[in-house]
Design a protein around this motif. Structure first.
Motif, short mmCIF file in Angstrom:
data_model
loop_
_atom_site.label_atom_id
_atom_site.label_comp_id
_atom_site.label_asym_id
_atom_site.label_seq_id
_atom_site.Cartn_x
_atom_site.Cartn_y
_atom_site.Cartn_z
N MET A 1 -0.40 -13.75 -16.32
CA MET A 1 -0.81 -14.76 -17.28
C MET A 1 -1.76 -14.48 -18.30
O MET A 1 -1.62 -14.71 -19.34
N TRP A 2 -2.69 -13.44 -18.08
CA TRP A 2 -3.55 -13.20 -18.89
C TRP A 2 -3.09 -12.20 -20.17
O TRP A 2 -3.46 -12.28 -21.44
N GLN A 3 -2.05 -11.43 -19.92
CA GLN A 3 -1.34 -10.77 -20.84
C GLN A 3 -0.59 -11.52 -21.71
O GLN A 3 -0.44 -11.34 -22.91
N VAL A 4 0.01 -12.58 -21.37
CA VAL A 4 0.53 -13.73 -22.09
C VAL A 4 -0.36 -14.43 -22.81
O VAL A 4 -0.04 -14.63 -24.35
N ALA A 5 -1.48 -14.61 -22.30
CA ALA A 5 -2.66 -15.20 -23.21
C ALA A 5 -2.96 -14.36 -24.37
O ALA A 5 -3.07 -14.85 -25.59
N LYS A 6 -3.35 -13.23 -24.04
CA LYS A 6 -3.76 -12.13 -25.09
C LYS A 6 -2.73 -12.05 -26.11
O LYS A 6 -3.03 -11.92 -27.38
N ALA A 7 -1.33 -11.91 -25.56
CA ALA A 7 -0.20 -11.78 -26.80
C ALA A 7 -0.36 -13.12 -27.73
O ALA A 7 -0.02 -13.01 -28.87
N THR A 8 -0.31 -14.20 -27.07
CA THR A 8 -0.50 -15.51 -27.77
C THR A 8 -1.56 -15.43 -28.77
O THR A 8 -1.25 -16.04 -29.89
N ILE A 9 -2.60 -15.13 -28.54
CA ILE A 9 -3.91 -15.02 -29.00
C ILE A 9 -3.48 -14.26 -30.40
O ILE A 9 -4.01 -14.58 -31.36
N VAL A 10 -2.95 -12.88 -30.26
CA VAL A 10 -2.94 -11.88 -31.16
C VAL A 10 -2.01 -12.47 -32.15
O VAL A 10 -1.99 -12.47 -33.44
N ARG A 11 -0.91 -13.02 -31.63
CA ARG A 11 0.20 -13.62 -32.49
C ARG A 11 -0.32 -14.56 -33.52
O ARG A 11 0.05 -14.92 -34.64
N ASN A 12 -0.86 -15.63 -32.56
CA ASN A 12 -1.28 -16.70 -33.37
C ASN A 12 -2.36 -16.44 -34.57
O ASN A 12 -2.15 -17.18 -35.80
N HIS A 13 -3.18 -15.53 -34.19
CA HIS A 13 -4.27 -14.96 -35.02
C HIS A 13 -3.57 -14.51 -36.27
O HIS A 13 -3.96 -14.54 -37.48
N ILE A 14 -2.51 -13.54 -36.10
CA ILE A 14 -1.90 -12.91 -37.30
C ILE A 14 -1.18 -13.78 -38.02
O ILE A 14 -1.06 -13.73 -39.26
N SER A 15 -0.52 -14.94 -37.51
CA SER A 15 0.30 -15.92 -38.00
C SER A 15 -0.64 -16.66 -39.00
O SER A 15 -0.16 -16.96 -40.15
N ASN A 16 -1.69 -17.07 -38.61
CA ASN A 16 -2.61 -17.89 -39.32
C ASN A 16 -3.22 -17.09 -40.57
O ASN A 16 -3.37 -17.76 -41.38
N GLN A 17 -3.65 -15.75 -40.26
CA GLN A 17 -4.09 -15.04 -41.27
C GLN A 17 -2.82 -14.58 -42.42
O GLN A 17 -3.21 -15.05 -43.78
N ARG A 18 -1.57 -14.58 -42.15
CA ARG A 18 -0.73 -14.52 -43.11
C ARG A 18 -0.09 -15.67 -43.66
O ARG A 18 0.15 -15.77 -45.07
N ALA A 19 0.04 -16.85 -42.88
CA ALA A 19 0.29 -18.05 -43.60
C ALA A 19 -0.66 -18.96 -44.50
O ALA A 19 -0.39 -19.31 -45.56
N TYR A 20 -1.77 -19.07 -43.90
CA TYR A 20 -2.83 -19.70 -44.50
C TYR A 20 -4.39 -19.31 -44.14
O TYR A 20 -4.69 -19.70 -43.40
N PRO A 21 -4.43 -17.93 -44.92
CA PRO A 21 -5.91 -17.43 -44.20
C PRO A 21 -7.07 -18.44 -44.64
O PRO A 21 -7.92 -18.14 -43.66
N TRP A 22 -7.31 -19.07 -45.34
CA TRP A 22 -8.56 -19.79 -45.82
C TRP A 22 -8.15 -21.41 -45.91
O TRP A 22 -9.06 -22.20 -45.51
N THR A 23 -7.04 -21.83 -46.21
CA THR A 23 -7.14 -22.98 -46.53
C THR A 23 -6.93 -24.14 -45.57
O THR A 23 -7.56 -25.19 -45.43
#
Length: 269
Positions: A1-23
C-alpha cells in the motif's frame, strides 16, 4: 500500500508542476487572504468591534477576529481537501486513465492515501502566507493548547477525508463536479460554524450541521486554539466525530466500489 501511495504522490506532484505550477495554489492563497480580510474589515468597519454577550457565550471567547480568521483558514483547508481528494477519480475518468487504474493490481487505499498526503503538504504551503497575514491583522494564539491542537487537527483532517470519499462517489456517479462540490461547500459554510457560532442559526439548520463531522471537529480544534480547552476533556464530542467519520468512510468506500464497478462494466460493454 505504501509503494502505491508513494507512486501516487510523485505522479500527482509532477502532474501539478507541469500542468499548473502556480495558478492552482495561488487561487487557494487568494481565497484564504480574501476570507481573512473580510473578517478584519467586517469587525472594524461594519460592526465597529461591538459584540453582544451571546457571542462570548456561544464562541467561548470575546476574540471575534481570532474566531473568524481561524474559521476562514480551516474553511479554506476543508475546501482544498474535499475538492482535490474527491476529484481524483473523476479526473482519472476524464483523462481516460480510470480503466487502467481499475485493472491494475494496486490497492485503492494506497491511491487515496497518496492523493491525500500530496494534497496535505501542498495545502500546508498555501496555509503559510494566509496564516502570516492573519497574525498580522489580529489572530492571537497566546491561549492555544498545543498538546490538543495537533490531535484536533488530525481529527479535522480525518473528517475532511471521510466526507471527500462520499463526495467523490457522488461526483463519479453524476459525472458532475461543479454543482455537486459547490452545493456542498455552500451548505457547510452556512451550517458548520466557520464564520459564526452555529447557535445563531435556526434549530433545523443546527441539526443539519450536526450530520457533518466538520462541525464538531472544527469546534474542538477552535476551542484548543482559542481557549486552550483540552480535547481530552471533550470525549463525547471526540467520540461523535470519530463515529461520523467512520460512517462516512464506510459509505464512501462502499459507494465508490459500486460506482467504479458500474463504470468499468459500461467501458467494456
Amino acid at each position: 500500500m505504501w509503494q502505491v501511495a508513494k507512486a501516487t504522490i510523485v505522479r500527482n506532484h509532477i502532474s501539478n508542476q507541469r500542468a499548473y505550477p502556480w495558478t492552482f495554489s495561488l487561487g487557494h492563497i487568494v481565497g484564504g487572504i480574501y476570507l481573512v480580510l473580510v473578517s478584519f474589515f467586517s469587525y472594524h468597519y461594519l460592526i465597529h468591534g461591538q459584540l453582544n454577550a451571546r457571542f462570548a457565550k456561544y464562541a467561548g471567547s470575546h476574540d471575534y477576529l481570532s474566531f473568524a480568521i481561524i474559521g476562514g483558514l480551516l474553511g479554506t483547508l476543508s475546501i482544498s481537501m474535499l475538492m482535490n481528494v474527491s476529484r481524483a477519480l473523476i479526473t482519472e475518468l476524464r483523462e481516460g486513465t480510470l480503466e487502467v487504474l481499475l485493472l491494475s493490481p494496486a490497492r485503492k487505499s494506497g491511491y487515496f492515501l497518496g492523493t491525500t498526503i500530496q494534497q496535505m503538504y501542498r495545502i500546508g504551503l498555501e496555509f503559510i502566507p494566509v496564516m502570516i497575514l492573519g497574525l498580522f491583522l489580529g489572530l492571537r494564539l497566546t491561549h492555544a493548547n498545543w498538546m490538543s491542537v495537533f490531535p484536533a487537527l488530525l481529527l479535522y483532517l480525518f473528517a475532511c477525508f471521510a466526507m471527500a470519499l462520499v463526495l467523490g462517489a457522488v461526483m463519479v456517479s453524476t459525472r458532475d463536479t461543479y454543482i455537486v462540490q459547490n452545493t456542498l461547500f455552500a451548505m457547510t459554510a452556512l451550517v458548520c460554524g466557520f464564520q459564526f457560532p452555529t447557535q445563531y442559526l435556526p434549530a433545523p439548520l443546527q441539526w443539519l450541521g450536526q450530520i457533518f463531522p466538520l462541525t464538531q471537529s472544527l469546534q474542538l480544534l477552535r476551542d484548543s486554539v482559542l481557549s486552550g480547552t483540552s480535547i481530552w476533556d471533550a470525549w463525547q464530542q471526540v467520540t461523535d466525530v470519530i463515529s461520523l467519520c467512520i460512517i462516512y468512510s464506510l459509505v464512501g468506500i462502499i459507494a465508490i466500489k459500486h460506482v467504479l464497478r458500474h463504470v468499468f462494466e459500461r467501458s467494456i460493454a
